[in-house]
Design an enzyme around this catalytic site. Structure first.
Site, PDB file in Angstrom:
ATOM      1  NE  ARG A 126     -31.844  -1.939  16.686  1.00 43.88           N
ATOM      2  CZ  ARG A 126     -31.622  -2.560  15.532  1.00 43.88           C
ATOM      3  NH1 ARG A 126     -32.585  -2.674  14.635  1.00 43.88           N
ATOM      4  NH2 ARG A 126     -30.453  -3.089  15.260  1.00 43.88           N
TER       5      ARG A 126
ATOM      6  CG  HIS B  64     -25.530  -1.188  14.833  1.00 38.08           C
ATOM      7  ND1 HIS B  64     -25.844  -1.966  15.936  1.00 38.08           N
ATOM      8  CD2 HIS B  64     -26.228  -1.720  13.794  1.00 38.08           C
ATOM      9  CE1 HIS B  64     -26.695  -2.906  15.566  1.00 38.08           C
ATOM     10  NE2 HIS B  64     -26.945  -2.784  14.275  1.00 38.08           N
TER      11      HIS B  64
ATOM     12  CD  GLN C 171     -24.068  -5.510  11.717  1.00 35.89           C
ATOM     13  OE1 GLN C 171     -25.230  -5.755  11.996  1.00 35.89           O
ATOM     14  NE2 GLN C 171     -23.316  -6.358  11.030  1.00 35.89           N
TER      15      GLN C 171
ATOM     16  CG  ASP D  58     -26.379   0.960   6.869  1.00 34.43           C
ATOM     17  OD1 ASP D  58     -27.316   0.173   6.621  1.00 34.43           O
ATOM     18  OD2 ASP D  58     -26.351   1.676   7.885  1.00 34.43           O
TER      19      ASP D  58
ATOM     20  CB  CYS E 291     -25.188  -3.695   9.069  1.00 37.49           C
ATOM     21  SG  CYS E 291     -26.056  -2.276   8.382  1.00 37.49           S
TER      22      CYS E 291
ATOM     23  NE  ARG F 210     -25.438  -7.756  15.430  1.00 44.87           N
ATOM     24  CZ  ARG F 210     -26.499  -6.974  15.321  1.00 44.87           C
ATOM     25  NH1 ARG F 210     -26.960  -6.629  14.139  1.00 44.87           N
ATOM     26  NH2 ARG F 210     -27.112  -6.490  16.399  1.00 44.87           N
TER      27      ARG F 210
HETATM   28  N1  NVA Z   1     -28.103   2.571   9.594  1.00 43.46           N
HETATM   29  C1  NVA Z   1     -29.200   1.634   9.719  1.00 43.46           C
HETATM   30  C2  NVA Z   1     -28.721   0.345  10.310  1.00 43.46           C
HETATM   31  C3  NVA Z   1     -29.779  -0.712  10.455  1.00 43.46           C
HETATM   32  C4  NVA Z   1     -29.254  -1.977  11.068  1.00 43.46           C
HETATM   33  C5  NVA Z   1     -30.282   2.258  10.584  1.00 43.46           C
HETATM   34  O1  NVA Z   1     -29.949   2.877  11.599  1.00 43.46           O
HETATM   35  O2  NVA Z   1     -31.461   2.136  10.229  1.00 43.46           O
HETATM   36  N1   CP Z   2     -28.104  -5.213  11.254  1.00 44.22           N
HETATM   37  C1   CP Z   2     -29.080  -5.081  12.160  1.00 44.22           C
HETATM   38  O1   CP Z   2     -28.893  -4.514  13.242  1.00 44.22           O
HETATM   39  O2   CP Z   2     -30.263  -5.627  11.781  1.00 44.22           O
HETATM   40  P1   CP Z   2     -31.668  -5.467  12.495  1.00 44.22           P
HETATM   41  O3   CP Z   2     -32.114  -4.028  12.282  1.00 44.22           O
HETATM   42  O4   CP Z   2     -32.568  -6.440  11.775  1.00 44.22           O
HETATM   43  O5   CP Z   2     -31.539  -5.777  13.942  1.00 44.22           O
END
Ligand code: NVA
Ligand code: CP
Length: 310
Positions: free
Chosen positions: A106, A133, A136, A228, A269, A297
């Site tokens: 990540r 993502h 997800q 989101d 998500c 997930r």
């Molecule tokens: N769009 C959000 C998703 C978090 C799971 C982010 O990138 O922070």
């Molecule tokens: N939806 C998701 O990816 O959650 P986290 O940021 O908690 O991993």
């Protein structure tokens, strides 16, 4: 099941065909029903997880998932590692390939994940980047399939920031043949390159993929309404500007969803900001399936690890 995914890196969902996604969803549903059947599937295999951004679901579901398949996880926060001190990705990738059987990462730039996958001799899974993502969306597609048993003829409306979720939903929907309408304010629309990619993929599947401004048009007759956060990780200094730009018009609330199908389902998500992108009445109400979606997930990623890490 013919497994053509062994050793493959999954960075955007574009790496997968419609039949591969459907196989993954079917496998994930079987794993959810019969977890014991798979408890030795990745016996002795090790997944390394690199985090440069915060996480609850991704961290927990990947670690629980690899353990449930008989393997192990090593979690590395970038800040505590040499990556955080600037060690080249090339060196990290080559060294880690000698220790573990797969890497979940990540991070921020998609270029970093691409370089990691190009240099590593083991599969790399994108656990969220600035633009994508995919894990997800695999879980989201599984959730949608659990409700309808198909993707064709299903419409998903995504309301809000044209971010990583919007990009991956458009690409995933386009591959499997599900219509995806995204509505975002001017200046916050999905990147044109991903809209083009999704529309090209949709030509094959027959899906309708659109990037709109008006949330009321996007949500019309939708089977799933998705949103989101308005401020994704890495964009925190724009928070006030974003709150003003999205405002009430892009909030998923009772008024907006009145144009969706009567039995629509709400997806997010998570993490969610009640009172911003969604009201408490919607996310905590009878249409919401966000906890089923979050649980999936685990199952979707178990299926993915099983396919790529064998
Ligand atoms: N769009 C959000 C998703 C978090 C799971 C982010 O990138 O922070
Ligand atoms: N939806 C998701 O990816 O959650 P986290 O940021 O908690 O991993």
């Amino acid at each position: 099941m013919g497994n053509s995914l062994v050793g493959k890196s999954i960075l955007t969902l574009e790496e997968l065909t419609k039949s591969q996604i459907i196989e993954l969803v079917a496998l994930a549903i079987d794993m959810k029903k019969n977890p014991k059947k798979y408890q030795e599937s990745l016996s002795g295999k090790i997944l390394a997880m690199i985090f440069e951004k915060a996480s609850t679901r991704t961290r927990m579901s990947f670690e629980a998932g690899i353990v449930q398949l008989g393997g192990h996880a090593i979690v590395m926060n970038a800040a505590d590692s040499q990556i955080g001190r600037g060690e080249p990705i090339k060196d990290t990738a080559n060294v880690m390939s000698g220790y573990v059987d797969g890497i979940m990462i990540r991070t921020f730039e998609d270029s970093k994940v691409k370089e990691l996958a190009a240099e590593a001799s083991i599969p790399v899974i994108n656990g969220l980047t600035d633009d994508h993502h995919p894990c997800q969306v695999l879980a989201d597609l599984m959730t949608i399939y659990e409700h309808h048993g198909k993707f064709e003829g299903i419409k998903l409306a995504y309301i809000g920031d044209g971010n990583n979720m919007a990009h991956s939903l458009m690409i995933g929907g386009a591959i499997v043949g599900m219509d995806v309408s995204v509505a975002s304010p001017v200046g916050f629309q999905p990147k044109a390159e991903y809209v083009t990619i999704a529309q090209q993929l949709a030509q094959k599947s027959g899906a309708k993929i659109e990037s709109l401004i008006d949330p009321k048009i996007a949500v019309k007759q939708a089977d799933f309404v998705y949103t989101d956060v308005w401020t994704s990780m890495g964009w925190e200094e724009e928070n006030n500007k974003r709150l003003a730009a999205f405002g009430e018009a892009y909030q998923v609330n009772d008024q907006l969803v009145s144009a969706a199908q009567e039995n629509f389902k709400f997806l997010h998500c998570l993490p969610a900001h009640r009172g911003e992108e969604v009201t408490g009445a919607i996310i905590d109400g009878s249409h919401s399936v966000v906890y089923q979606e979050a649980e999936n997930r685990l199952h979707a990623q178990k299926a993915l690890m099983f396919q790529v890490m064998q």
